[in-house]
Design a protein around this motif. Structure first.
Motif, PDB file in Angstrom:
ATOM      1  N   ARG A  57       0.836  -1.217   0.000  1.00 26.03           N
ATOM      2  CA  ARG A  57       0.000   0.000   0.000  1.00 26.03           C
ATOM      3  C   ARG A  57       0.861   1.254   0.000  1.00 26.03           C
ATOM      4  NH1 ARG A  57      -3.003  -3.024   3.772  1.00 26.03           N
ATOM      5  NH2 ARG A  57      -2.025  -1.845   5.474  1.00 26.03           N
ATOM      6  N   LEU A  58       1.937   1.262   0.776  1.00 23.63           N
ATOM      7  CA  LEU A  58       2.813   2.422   0.817  1.00 23.63           C
ATOM      8  C   LEU A  58       3.514   2.611  -0.533  1.00 23.63           C
ATOM      9  CD1 LEU A  58       4.041   4.702   2.495  1.00 23.63           C
ATOM     10  CD2 LEU A  58       5.839   3.114   3.221  1.00 23.63           C
ATOM     11  N   GLU A  60       2.290   1.770  -3.483  1.00 23.09           N
ATOM     12  CA  GLU A  60       1.297   2.326  -4.403  1.00 23.09           C
ATOM     13  C   GLU A  60       1.115   3.821  -4.175  1.00 23.09           C
ATOM     14  OE1 GLU A  60      -2.224   0.105  -3.887  1.00 23.09           O
ATOM     15  OE2 GLU A  60      -1.437  -1.747  -4.796  1.00 23.09           O
ATOM     16  N   THR A  61       1.134   4.215  -2.918  1.00 23.88           N
ATOM     17  CA  THR A  61       0.983   5.643  -2.606  1.00 23.88           C
ATOM     18  C   THR A  61       2.156   6.452  -3.157  1.00 23.88           C
ATOM     19  OG1 THR A  61      -0.253   5.127  -0.594  1.00 23.88           O
ATOM     20  CG2 THR A  61       0.726   7.316  -0.739  1.00 23.88           C
ATOM     21  N   LEU A  62       3.370   5.967  -2.941  1.00 25.30           N
ATOM     22  CA  LEU A  62       4.542   6.679  -3.439  1.00 25.30           C
ATOM     23  C   LEU A  62       4.586   6.682  -4.974  1.00 25.30           C
ATOM     24  CD1 LEU A  62       7.276   5.436  -0.931  1.00 25.30           C
ATOM     25  CD2 LEU A  62       6.102   7.643  -0.962  1.00 25.30           C
ATOM     26  N   LYS A  63       4.178   5.553  -5.585  1.00 29.82           N
ATOM     27  CA  LYS A  63       4.159   5.491  -7.048  1.00 29.82           C
ATOM     28  C   LYS A  63       3.161   6.498  -7.622  1.00 29.82           C
ATOM     29  CE  LYS A  63       3.392   2.314 -10.898  1.00 29.82           C
ATOM     30  NZ  LYS A  63       3.005   0.938 -11.319  1.00 29.82           N
ATOM     31  N   GLU A  90      -0.621   6.956   6.063  1.00 29.54           N
ATOM     32  CA  GLU A  90      -0.279   5.680   5.441  1.00 29.54           C
ATOM     33  C   GLU A  90       0.756   4.912   6.267  1.00 29.54           C
ATOM     34  OE1 GLU A  90      -1.531   4.148   2.893  1.00 29.54           O
ATOM     35  OE2 GLU A  90      -2.939   5.734   2.321  1.00 29.54           O
ATOM     36  N   ILE A  91       1.762   5.639   6.725  1.00 32.27           N
ATOM     37  CA  ILE A  91       2.799   4.992   7.547  1.00 32.27           C
ATOM     38  C   ILE A  91       2.235   4.542   8.895  1.00 32.27           C
ATOM     39  CG2 ILE A  91       5.007   5.370   8.703  1.00 32.27           C
ATOM     40  CD1 ILE A  91       5.749   7.281   6.437  1.00 32.27           C
ATOM     41  N   GLN A 182       7.298  -0.450  -5.765  1.00 37.62           N
ATOM     42  CA  GLN A 182       6.635  -1.577  -5.132  1.00 37.62           C
ATOM     43  C   GLN A 182       7.568  -2.776  -5.027  1.00 37.62           C
ATOM     44  OE1 GLN A 182       3.066  -1.618  -7.750  1.00 37.62           O
ATOM     45  NE2 GLN A 182       1.914  -1.455  -5.852  1.00 37.62           N
ATOM     46  N   VAL A 183       8.422  -2.967  -6.036  1.00 36.67           N
ATOM     47  CA  VAL A 183       9.374  -4.081  -6.009  1.00 36.67           C
ATOM     48  C   VAL A 183      10.387  -3.886  -4.884  1.00 36.67           C
ATOM     49  CG1 VAL A 183      11.130  -5.321  -7.332  1.00 36.67           C
ATOM     50  CG2 VAL A 183       9.067  -4.469  -8.471  1.00 36.67           C
ATOM     51  N   ILE A 184      10.800  -2.637  -4.702  1.00 38.76           N
ATOM     52  CA  ILE A 184      11.766  -2.349  -3.626  1.00 38.76           C
ATOM     53  C   ILE A 184      11.194  -2.747  -2.268  1.00 38.76           C
ATOM     54  CG2 ILE A 184      13.052  -0.525  -2.452  1.00 38.76           C
ATOM     55  CD1 ILE A 184      13.163   0.973  -5.070  1.00 38.76           C
ATOM     56  N   PHE A 185       9.949  -2.333  -2.007  1.00 40.47           N
ATOM     57  CA  PHE A 185       9.348  -2.617  -0.709  1.00 40.47           C
ATOM     58  C   PHE A 185       9.097  -4.107  -0.512  1.00 40.47           C
ATOM     59  CE2 PHE A 185       7.877   1.930  -1.050  1.00 40.47           C
ATOM     60  CZ  PHE A 185       8.671   2.385  -0.008  1.00 40.47           C
ATOM     61  N   VAL A 186       8.677  -4.798  -1.570  1.00 44.11           N
ATOM     62  CA  VAL A 186       8.447  -6.245  -1.458  1.00 44.11           C
ATOM     63  C   VAL A 186       9.757  -6.963  -1.161  1.00 44.11           C
ATOM     64  CG1 VAL A 186       7.751  -8.309  -2.717  1.00 44.11           C
ATOM     65  CG2 VAL A 186       6.397  -6.221  -2.908  1.00 44.11           C
ATOM     66  N   LYS A 187      10.835  -6.559  -1.846  1.00 45.63           N
ATOM     67  CA  LYS A 187      12.140  -7.172  -1.614  1.00 45.63           C
ATOM     68  C   LYS A 187      12.638  -6.862  -0.210  1.00 45.63           C
ATOM     69  CE  LYS A 187      15.564  -9.638  -2.974  1.00 45.63           C
ATOM     70  NZ  LYS A 187      15.367 -11.075  -3.291  1.00 45.63           N
ATOM     71  N   PHE A 188      12.422  -5.634   0.229  1.00 47.37           N
ATOM     72  CA  PHE A 188      12.820  -5.259   1.583  1.00 47.37           C
ATOM     73  C   PHE A 188      12.065  -6.087   2.616  1.00 47.37           C
ATOM     74  CE2 PHE A 188      11.993  -2.664   5.369  1.00 47.37           C
ATOM     75  CZ  PHE A 188      13.298  -2.481   5.817  1.00 47.37           C
ATOM     76  N   ALA A 189      10.780  -6.319   2.418  1.00 44.99           N
ATOM     77  CA  ALA A 189       9.987  -7.119   3.349  1.00 44.99           C
ATOM     78  C   ALA A 189      10.490  -8.550   3.396  1.00 44.99           C
ATOM     79  CB  ALA A 189       8.511  -7.081   2.947  1.00 44.99           C
ATOM     80  N   ASP A 190      10.873  -9.104   2.242  1.00 45.87           N
ATOM     81  CA  ASP A 190      11.387 -10.466   2.194  1.00 45.87           C
ATOM     82  C   ASP A 190      12.703 -10.590   2.958  1.00 45.87           C
ATOM     83  OD1 ASP A 190      11.353 -13.227   1.103  1.00 45.87           O
ATOM     84  OD2 ASP A 190      13.151 -12.526   0.055  1.00 45.87           O
ATOM     85  N   ILE A 191      13.592  -9.626   2.780  1.00 41.96           N
ATOM     86  CA  ILE A 191      14.876  -9.638   3.493  1.00 41.96           C
ATOM     87  C   ILE A 191      14.655  -9.481   4.992  1.00 41.96           C
ATOM     88  CG2 ILE A 191      17.039  -8.385   3.810  1.00 41.96           C
ATOM     89  CD1 ILE A 191      16.957  -7.709   0.838  1.00 41.96           C
TER      90      ILE A 191
END
Length: 360
Positions: A57-58, A60-63, A90-91, A182-191
């Motif tokens: 969601r965050l 999408e907001t930034l995008k 949002e945060i 969105q890819v950055i945040f998903v990758k960050f969540a996985d790490i």
């Protein structure tokens, strides 16, 4: 040196009272690693169940902000405040579950070790808490060395494992930095999930070991010397010397009351000198004689003396005197087994009084 000798003398296990008093003063075995484990677990649960959706969601907001900047004009201060307020909401929505998990698991970790209590002793000012010498001794004590070892374990071991596990993701992170937000945040969540899993496992093992160490250390600190055991027993049961003195005083008072009842006796049965039992029998008072006094040796002689001074009949019957002394207590009615023997003596007393009454 004195402290070392005192520790050497503490060879006895602490009593229930010693442990209860320690708990009442706020001295309870509490592991510092359990709350840390609970915090790590809260972060891991959040990273698995809440962080991916929140990051999405965050992102999408930034995008949306970056792709359509015309919707977010920054011409005035009001526009800037509006943009930052939107991002703050949002945060906040993303971090709210984390805050709730931290509170629940943090409180639960402390309650699991011991129920919270309000203890004034823990906040009372004490000189040893601000003493540099005491602080230095605590720092280099066994407990201080254990805390230092735990810190080294957490820093070195956990960091090493994390480095080796995330080496494969190094280039993936670099590529994600130049891709869609969105890819950055998903990758960050996985790490973050991988890191938190390692931290949870490490802190879990450390917390389990620390719980046993903390309870063992607390138990050892409460060990007692043989003298402390004796002093506690005296406090709980009373000083044996004082209690013996109290029993002696109580016996003396009871003996004086008993001796004072001898003049009321109808007859006295003796051994002749070792035992004496004073009986009272008045038809209007009861159906059977009552023992008003009894004694042995010096007390028996005192009963005989008072009986003679008050012209109370004295009968020498050693078997009867010994039996009644052993089986009948003061102020008690004699058992039926003595009825016949005592009835004969009572009859003789009343028979001896009859001529005197006729003479009068």
């Amino acid at each position: 040196m004195a402290d070392d000798e005192d520790k050497d003398n503490k060879t006895e296990d602490p009593t229930e009272k010693k442990m209860r008093d320690a708990r009442e003063k706020g001295n309870v075995p509490s592991s510092r690693e359990v709350p840390i484990f609970a915090t790590s677990l809260a972060f891991y649960v959040y990273s698995v169940f809440f962080l991916p959706d929140g990051m999405s969601r965050l992102g999408e907001t930034l995008k949306d902000i970056f792709d359509r900047p015309e919707q977010w004009r920054l011409g005035t201060a009001v526009d800037t405040v509006s943009l930052f307020t939107h991002l703050a909401w949002e945060i906040s929505a993303m971090l709210a579950p984390l805050l709730l998990l931290l509170i629940l698991l943090g409180v639960g970790a402390n309650v699991a070790q011991h129920m919270p209590e309000f203890v004034l002793e823990r906040i009372r000012p004490q000189a040893n808490r601000i003493s540099p010498i005491k602080g230095w001794n605590r720092l280099f004590s066994a407990q201080g060395m254990v805390e230092f070892g735990k810190s080294v374990f957490k820093i070195i071991v956990v960091s090493t494992i994390i480095v080796f596990m995330l080496m494969d993701d190094y280039y993936a992170v670099i590529d994600a930095m130049f891709s869609d937000p969105q890819v950055i945040f998903v990758k960050f969540a996985d790490i973050l999930q991988k890191m938190m899993l390692i931290i949870v496992m490490a802190t879990g093992v450390l917390a389990a070991v620390d719980v046993f160490w903390t309870r063992h250390h607390w138990y050892e600190q409460l060990r007692m010397t043989k003298q402390e055991i004796k002093d506690e027993y005296k406090q709980a049961q009373g000083d044996p010397i004082v209690k013996a003195r109290q029993r002696s005083i109580a016996r003396d008072r009871a003996r004086r009351r008993m001796i004072a009842n001898v003049p009321r006796a109808t007859l006295v049965i003796t051994n002749p000198t070792h035992y004496a039992v004073a009986l009272r029998y008045v038809r209007e008072e009861g159906d059977a004689p009552v023992v008003v006094a009894k004694g042995q040796d010096l007390v028996a002689l005192k009963i005989r003396e008072i009986a003679m001074n008050n012209e109370i009949p004295i009968f020498e019957d050693p078997p009867l005197a010994r039996s009644m002394f052993a089986q009948v207590s003061v102020d008690s009615v004699i058992p039926s087994m003595f009825y016949k023997a005592v009835a004969e003596l009572v009859h003789r007393v009343y028979a001896s009084r009859a001529p005197k009454r006729r003479m009068r």
